[in-house]
Design an enzyme around this catalytic site. Structure first.
Site, PDB file in Angstrom:
ATOM      1  N   GLU A 150      32.487  29.434  45.704  1.00 25.89           N
ATOM      2  CA  GLU A 150      32.788  29.548  47.141  1.00 25.89           C
ATOM      3  C   GLU A 150      34.070  28.758  47.365  1.00 25.89           C
ATOM      4  OE1 GLU A 150      33.628  28.798  50.359  1.00 25.89           O
ATOM      5  OE2 GLU A 150      31.780  27.741  50.921  1.00 25.89           O
ATOM      6  N   CYS A 174      35.393  26.004  55.605  1.00 23.81           N
ATOM      7  CA  CYS A 174      35.835  27.242  54.971  1.00 23.81           C
ATOM      8  C   CYS A 174      35.670  28.437  55.905  1.00 23.81           C
ATOM      9  CB  CYS A 174      35.072  27.456  53.678  1.00 23.81           C
ATOM     10  SG  CYS A 174      33.302  27.275  53.880  1.00 23.81           S
TER      11      CYS A 174
HETATM   12  P1  NAD Z   1      41.165  19.887  45.246  1.00 28.46           P
HETATM   13  O1  NAD Z   1      41.540  21.209  44.740  1.00 28.46           O
HETATM   14  O2  NAD Z   1      41.778  18.685  44.628  1.00 28.46           O
HETATM   15  O3  NAD Z   1      39.585  19.652  45.139  1.00 28.46           O
HETATM   16  C1  NAD Z   1      38.632  20.509  45.743  1.00 28.46           C
HETATM   17  C2  NAD Z   1      37.241  20.006  45.317  1.00 28.46           C
HETATM   18  O4  NAD Z   1      37.083  20.228  43.917  1.00 28.46           O
HETATM   19  C3  NAD Z   1      37.024  18.505  45.490  1.00 28.46           C
HETATM   20  O5  NAD Z   1      35.698  18.311  45.958  1.00 28.46           O
HETATM   21  C4  NAD Z   1      37.208  17.909  44.103  1.00 28.46           C
HETATM   22  O6  NAD Z   1      36.425  16.745  43.881  1.00 28.46           O
HETATM   23  C5  NAD Z   1      36.748  19.028  43.218  1.00 28.46           C
HETATM   24  N1  NAD Z   1      37.417  19.102  41.928  1.00 28.46           N
HETATM   25  C6  NAD Z   1      38.728  18.920  41.679  1.00 28.46           C
HETATM   26  N2  NAD Z   1      39.010  19.127  40.371  1.00 28.46           N
HETATM   27  C7  NAD Z   1      37.832  19.442  39.780  1.00 28.46           C
HETATM   28  C8  NAD Z   1      37.450  19.781  38.454  1.00 28.46           C
HETATM   29  N3  NAD Z   1      38.346  19.883  37.454  1.00 28.46           N
HETATM   30  N4  NAD Z   1      36.144  20.030  38.219  1.00 28.46           N
HETATM   31  C9  NAD Z   1      35.221  19.976  39.214  1.00 28.46           C
HETATM   32  N5  NAD Z   1      35.529  19.674  40.493  1.00 28.46           N
HETATM   33  C10 NAD Z   1      36.807  19.419  40.777  1.00 28.46           C
HETATM   34  O7  NAD Z   1      41.453  19.929  46.790  1.00 28.46           O
HETATM   35  P2  NAD Z   1      41.160  18.902  47.930  1.00 28.46           P
HETATM   36  O8  NAD Z   1      42.429  18.245  48.328  1.00 28.46           O
HETATM   37  O9  NAD Z   1      39.979  18.030  47.656  1.00 28.46           O
HETATM   38  O10 NAD Z   1      40.736  19.941  49.028  1.00 28.46           O
HETATM   39  C11 NAD Z   1      41.709  20.780  49.588  1.00 28.46           C
HETATM   40  C12 NAD Z   1      41.437  22.217  49.381  1.00 28.46           C
HETATM   41  O11 NAD Z   1      40.175  22.476  48.843  1.00 28.46           O
HETATM   42  C13 NAD Z   1      41.446  22.892  50.734  1.00 28.46           C
HETATM   43  O12 NAD Z   1      42.717  23.409  50.994  1.00 28.46           O
HETATM   44  C14 NAD Z   1      40.411  23.947  50.638  1.00 28.46           C
HETATM   45  O13 NAD Z   1      41.005  25.164  50.284  1.00 28.46           O
HETATM   46  C15 NAD Z   1      39.547  23.569  49.491  1.00 28.46           C
HETATM   47  N6  NAD Z   1      38.201  23.188  49.872  1.00 28.46           N
HETATM   48  C16 NAD Z   1      37.339  24.174  50.156  1.00 28.46           C
HETATM   49  C17 NAD Z   1      36.065  23.853  50.521  1.00 28.46           C
HETATM   50  C18 NAD Z   1      35.081  24.935  50.864  1.00 28.46           C
HETATM   51  O14 NAD Z   1      34.179  24.694  51.635  1.00 28.46           O
HETATM   52  N7  NAD Z   1      35.209  26.090  50.256  1.00 28.46           N
HETATM   53  C19 NAD Z   1      35.668  22.538  50.600  1.00 28.46           C
HETATM   54  C20 NAD Z   1      36.584  21.540  50.289  1.00 28.46           C
HETATM   55  C21 NAD Z   1      37.856  21.882  49.910  1.00 28.46           C
END
Ligand code: NAD
Length: 476
Positions: A251, A285
């Site tokens: 998701e 989201c």
């Molecule tokens: P990010 O891409 O750094 O991280 C997104 C999430 O993934 C975080 O919770 C992080 O801890 C986790 N993550 C990062 N690298 C990982 C890995 N290698 N393995 C497992 N988990 C990992 O982005 P961010 O700055 O934390 O969030 C910004 C973007 O993330 C937003 O622009 C949005 O698109 C997306 N986001 C979406 C949702 C959702 O509900 N779909 C929730 C949070 C963030």
């Protein structure tokens, strides 16, 4: 440590313990930018221990009859509800959302797990009419095995609950790697649930995300992966699971279109959509973001939407009059500002409210005069930003809405049967709400298409994601 906030440990093999990684991370209150406490992360050995415990946890939990599994989950849900004030306070302190929103999130998390707990008793297989005399053909639904789940920081309770509820109800064990930014609220919820579970059935880790996911996904013990987060991380985890041939549910966010037709009730639509847009400071989201408004009502809609969004009271989520809190962390402030700046440079007109000077705040922002190729029309703001674009023909609005790579939620405001049919058929989204905002409820599937990912959570589809199908042909 402030305001009785304490960083949680890791829940491994039924015991809360401190992570042994050399690295620690500060947990920061986004409303004040002050450090609340320090989180100790899992190292390689901690993760190995969790993996082996998830095996024994799975063997023990799968043997608990479905009725009993359901009853035990219900007892955990009752404890979550009893502790709602404590859990919501932790959530507001570490994530920033207003306390009323934090309480609502906690209640929603309990509801999600409750629906799965009830559904645990209905994981039916089926009997197929046999081809031979004295034989039977059956389809069994069995738990897929130990699950690795990754939940983010925007709705840490709800997005963890979707995975925990489904996995445990299906009879799987689950290791949750929750977000390091918001660990204590999830730990408090998990603590309510784990009391009635065998050791290792439910475990909670915090760590260096890339290290934890690489180790869990590569382990032969893990049979199913579930991730909520960003597109780049989703792509990366999808590659890892492909290498190890594991099932994954993804998701990955959205950039929800809202089509407002000429017959829509403008005040009602604006009131509902401003609340929905700026909930959790737009870090959702399913947040409505790209508004396509019939040109005949454009001026009245824009004026009402901009005015209402600028009236929102921004502040610390612990204050009773706060309607919108800060963004969850400093990198979101920079990312939202950068996207707005690039869109304004491309010709968009900016309508921005006020925001507090300290903490990680971003003002409620509306962009008009946005061209289809503006960055804001394809990049998810994941913050308090909405765009409004007029349209002359419904099909053109649908076409503009579908130009975006995301396809999670969508909204439509009209009473026209023709418009409802057309949009239901053509809008490229996984969930559509018409004259309302309820795109995500426990009993219905929630998931995206295109870059928003694949697979569903919640509803019977969400349960199915944690089940394996086995055909049993008995010949006598
Ligand atoms: P990010 O891409 O750094 O991280 C997104 C999430 O993934 C975080 O919770 C992080 O801890 C986790 N993550 C990062 N690298 C990982 C890995 N290698 N393995 C497992 N988990 C990992 O982005 P961010 O700055 O934390 O969030 C910004 C973007 O993330 C937003 O622009 C949005 O698109 C997306 N986001 C979406 C949702 C959702 O509900 N779909 C929730 C949070 C963030």
């Amino acid at each position: 440590m402030t305001n009785n906030y304490q960083a949680p440990g890791l829940l491994i093999q039924g015991r809360w313990r401190s992570g042994r990684h050399a690295m620690t991370v500060p947990i920061i209150n986004p409303a004040t930018a002050q450090t609340l406490d320090t989180l100790h992360l899992a190292n390689h050995e901690d993760i190995e221990l969790a993996l082996s415990a998830s095996c024994t946890g799975f063997e023990a939990w799968r043997q608990v009859p479905a009725h009993e599994r359901s009853a035990r989950l219900e007892r955990g849900i009752a404890r979550i509800r009893q502790n709602i004030d404590k859990i919501a306070t932790l959530l507001t302190l570490e994530q920033g959302k207003p306390l009323a929103e934090a309480r609502a999130e906690c209640a929603m998390a309990a509801d999600l797990i409750k629906w799965y707990a009830e559904e645990a008793r209905r994981t039916y297989g089926r009997i197929i009419p046999a081809r031979q005399p004295n034989s039977s053909m059956q389809v069994h639904k069995l738990p897929v095995g130990p699950v690795a789940a990754f939940s983010p920081w925007n709705f840490p309770l709800v997005l963890s609950a979707r995975k925990i509820g489904g996995a445990l109800a299906a009879g799987c064990s689950i290791i949750v790697k929750a977000a390091e930014e918001t660990p204590a609220s999830v730990a408090a919820m998990v603590d309510c649930l784990q009391e009635d579970l065998p050791e290792g059935a439910l475990q909670l880790l915090f760590g260096v995300p890339a290290e934890v996911s690489a180790q869990l996904i590569a382990s032969p013990i893990v049979r199913k992966v579930s991730f909520t987060g960003s597109v780049p991380v989703g792509r990366h985890l999808s590659q890892l699971t492909a290498r190890h041939l594991k099932r994954i549910t993804l998701e990955l966010g959205g950039h929800a279109p809202v089509i407002v037709c000429s017959d829509a009730d403008i005040d009602k639509t604006v009131n509902m959509m401003v609340t929905h847009k700026f909930r959790n400071a737009g870090q959702a989201c399913l947040a409505p973001t790209r508004f396509f408004v019939d040109r005949s009502i454009e001026n009245r809609f824009n004026e009402a939407f901009i005015q209402k969004s600028h009236e929102l009271v921004l502040g610390d989520g612990m204050a009773s009059d706060t309607q919108m809190g800060p963004l969850a962390n400093a990198r979101r402030v920079a990312a939202v500002r950068d996207l707005v700046d690039r869109s304004v440079q491309g010709g968009a007109r900016l309508h921005q409210g006020k925001s507090p000077a300290s903490g990680f705040f971003a003002p409620a922002t509306v962009l008009t005069h946005v061209t289809p190729d503006s960055p804001i029309m394809s990049e998810e703001p994941f913050g308090p930003v909405a765009t409004i674009t007029p349209f002359d023909a419904l099909d053109h609005a649908i076409q503009l809405a579908n130009q975006c790579p995301y396809g999670l939620a969508g909204y439509l405001f009209t009473d026209s049967a023709r418009a409802i049919q057309r949009v239901s058929e053509r809008l490229e989204v996984g969930s559509l709400a018409i004259n309302g905002m309820g795109v995500s409820v426990p009993e219905a599937p929630f998931g995206g298409i295109k870059d928003s990912g694949y697979g569903s959570e919640s509803g019977i589809e969400g349960m199915e994601a944690f089940l394996e199908t086995k055909f049993v042909h008995l010949c006598n």
